[in-house]
Design a protein around this motif. Structure first.
Motif, short mmCIF file in Angstrom:
data_model
loop_
_atom_site.label_atom_id
_atom_site.label_comp_id
_atom_site.label_asym_id
_atom_site.label_seq_id
_atom_site.Cartn_x
_atom_site.Cartn_y
_atom_site.Cartn_z
N ALA A 171 1.80 -5.59 -2.78
CA ALA A 171 1.26 -4.39 -2.14
C ALA A 171 1.59 -4.34 -0.65
N ILE A 172 1.43 -5.47 0.03
CA ILE A 172 1.74 -5.50 1.47
C ILE A 172 3.24 -5.38 1.70
N GLY A 173 4.05 -6.03 0.86
CA GLY A 173 5.50 -5.96 1.03
C GLY A 173 6.04 -4.55 0.87
N VAL A 174 5.60 -3.86 -0.18
CA VAL A 174 6.07 -2.49 -0.40
C VAL A 174 5.56 -1.57 0.69
N ALA A 175 4.29 -1.71 1.08
CA ALA A 175 3.73 -0.86 2.13
C ALA A 175 4.44 -1.09 3.47
N LEU A 176 4.78 -2.34 3.77
CA LEU A 176 5.49 -2.64 5.01
C LEU A 176 6.88 -2.01 5.01
N LEU A 177 7.55 -2.09 3.88
CA LEU A 177 8.88 -1.49 3.78
C LEU A 177 8.81 0.03 3.97
N LEU A 178 7.84 0.67 3.33
CA LEU A 178 7.68 2.12 3.48
C LEU A 178 7.33 2.49 4.92
N ALA A 179 6.43 1.72 5.53
CA ALA A 179 6.02 2.01 6.90
C ALA A 179 7.18 1.84 7.88
N LEU A 180 8.01 0.84 7.67
CA LEU A 180 9.15 0.63 8.56
C LEU A 180 10.13 1.80 8.49
N ALA A 185 -9.44 4.18 -9.88
CA ALA A 185 -8.81 3.06 -10.59
C ALA A 185 -8.68 3.31 -12.10
N PRO A 186 -9.71 3.87 -12.79
CA PRO A 186 -9.52 4.12 -14.23
C PRO A 186 -8.37 5.09 -14.51
N ALA A 187 -8.19 6.10 -13.65
CA ALA A 187 -7.07 7.03 -13.84
C ALA A 187 -5.74 6.30 -13.67
N ILE A 188 -5.66 5.41 -12.68
CA ILE A 188 -4.44 4.62 -12.48
C ILE A 188 -4.17 3.76 -13.71
N GLY A 189 -5.22 3.14 -14.24
CA GLY A 189 -5.05 2.31 -15.43
C GLY A 189 -4.54 3.09 -16.62
N ILE A 190 -5.05 4.30 -16.83
CA ILE A 190 -4.59 5.13 -17.96
C ILE A 190 -3.13 5.49 -17.80
N VAL A 191 -2.73 5.87 -16.58
CA VAL A 191 -1.35 6.26 -16.33
C VAL A 191 -0.41 5.09 -16.56
N GLY A 202 -2.28 -2.81 -9.94
CA GLY A 202 -3.14 -3.19 -8.82
C GLY A 202 -2.45 -3.05 -7.48
N ALA A 203 -1.17 -3.44 -7.42
CA ALA A 203 -0.42 -3.31 -6.17
C ALA A 203 -0.20 -1.85 -5.81
N TRP A 204 0.13 -1.03 -6.80
CA TRP A 204 0.35 0.40 -6.54
C TRP A 204 -0.92 1.05 -5.98
N GLN A 205 -2.06 0.59 -6.46
CA GLN A 205 -3.33 1.13 -6.00
C GLN A 205 -3.57 0.82 -4.52
N LEU A 206 -3.08 -0.34 -4.05
CA LEU A 206 -3.36 -0.79 -2.69
C LEU A 206 -2.28 -0.40 -1.69
N VAL A 207 -1.13 0.03 -2.15
CA VAL A 207 -0.01 0.32 -1.25
C VAL A 207 -0.40 1.40 -0.24
N SER A 208 -1.06 2.45 -0.67
CA SER A 208 -1.41 3.55 0.23
C SER A 208 -2.33 3.09 1.34
N TYR A 209 -3.33 2.30 1.00
CA TYR A 209 -4.26 1.77 2.01
C TYR A 209 -3.51 0.94 3.03
N ASN A 210 -2.64 0.04 2.56
CA ASN A 210 -1.87 -0.81 3.46
C ASN A 210 -0.92 0.01 4.32
N PHE A 211 -0.34 1.02 3.72
CA PHE A 211 0.64 1.86 4.43
C PHE A 211 0.03 2.52 5.66
N VAL A 212 -1.19 3.02 5.55
CA VAL A 212 -1.84 3.70 6.67
C VAL A 212 -2.00 2.75 7.86
#
Length: 278
Positions: free
Chosen positions: A69-78, A102-108, A148-158
């Motif tokens: 999650a942090i790696g992907v968010a850092l790459l996007l932010a850069l 989170a339940p919606a993310i799990g279903i998708v 789980g990582a996809w769920q946290l990427v947005s938070y880290n990105f900000v």
């Protein structure tokens, strides 16, 4: 402050106190009193091979999810910080997923990675069984980590984008004039200055992975196959509400709380001292 304090007491301190009391008593599944048993519940928990398996996979899930999650968010932010073409649209698109439950993310993700109709369906047609998270524990854990990582990427990105934008442009321009390329500037200048932000996000992501992964596990795998994704937070639920072992589940919740607190303390004790706040 009274309403906020009341909410905290009712939904945090009161349940925590009840769990602590139940952890040292033997609660009847259908009511009817309890009996004091001391440390017996903790002894039963720590002597269970299934519980230690749950601890190991929980740590694996937390570390893998945090790093990804942090790696992907850092790459996007850069890339967004470099104002590449369409960066404003990317910025908005990267923030939106944090609002998804989170339940919606799990279903998708369960649908996307379904072995019969998901993105790997063509692979299973060519090589049957090449991808099947319903039967293969490694596949199920991989699917869970990605969700789980996809769920946290947005938070880290900000946070990472805000940290990058606080880096003085004069430093970046000076390094460019000295001949440092984009990758060299990112690695040797911008990323080190983000160390406090990365440290903060590592703690938040690790804590979230231990405590907020229940919805993903419940929707996507239900702890299976063969308990390969039976994380600590889900095992508390399954033992307490399915197995009706309230005392054992309470003891597990206390252990989980102490584990998260201990890991946070170690991070502050041994990692933070190596950081430089500018």
């Amino acid at each position: 402050m009274l309403p906020q304090l009341l909410i905290i007491f009712v939904f945090f301190y009161w349940p925590t106190g009840e769990a602590l009391y139940w952890a040292f008593t033997l609660e009847q599944p259908w009511g009817g009193g309890n009996a004091w048993v001391g440390w017996q519940n903790f002894v039963s928990v720590f002597s269970s091979a299934g519980y230690w398996h749950s601890v190991r996979i929980s740590i694996l899930y937390a570390v893998a999810t945090t790093v990804l999650a942090i790696g992907v968010a850092l790459l996007l932010a850069l890339f967004v910080d470099r104002e590449v073409k369409g960066s404003r649209g990317y910025r908005l698109a990267a923030i939106w997923p944090y609002a998804i439950a989170a339940p919606a993310i799990g279903i998708v993700f369960r649908f996307v990675f379904d072995p019969r109709s998901g993105v790997f369906a063509f692979l299973n047609q060519a090589m049957p069984g090449a991808w099947d998270p319903t039967l293969n524990g490694n596949h199920a854990m991989t699917m869970l980590v990605l969700a789980g990582a996809w769920q946290l990427v947005s938070y880290n990105f900000v946070f990472l984008l805000a940290g990058l934008q606080s880096v003085p442009r004069a430093l970046v321009e000076a390094s460019a004039m000295d001949g440092a390329g984009p990758l060299r500037r990112m690695w040797d200048l911008q990323v080190p200055l983000l160390a406090p932000t990365l440290f903060f996000l590592a703690i938040i992501n690790m804590t979230d992975s231990f405590t907020h992964s229940f919805a993903l596990v419940d929707v996507m795998t239900s702890g299976g196959p063969a308990r390969s994704t039976d994380l600590m937070v889900y095992k508390i639920y399954s033992d307490g509400f399915k197995g009706l072992d309230y005392s054992g589940a309470a003891a597990q919740s206390i252990v989980l709380m102490l584990l998260v607190v201990g890991m946070t303390f170690l991070q502050f004790r041994f990692v933070e001292r190596k950081l430089h706040y500018k």
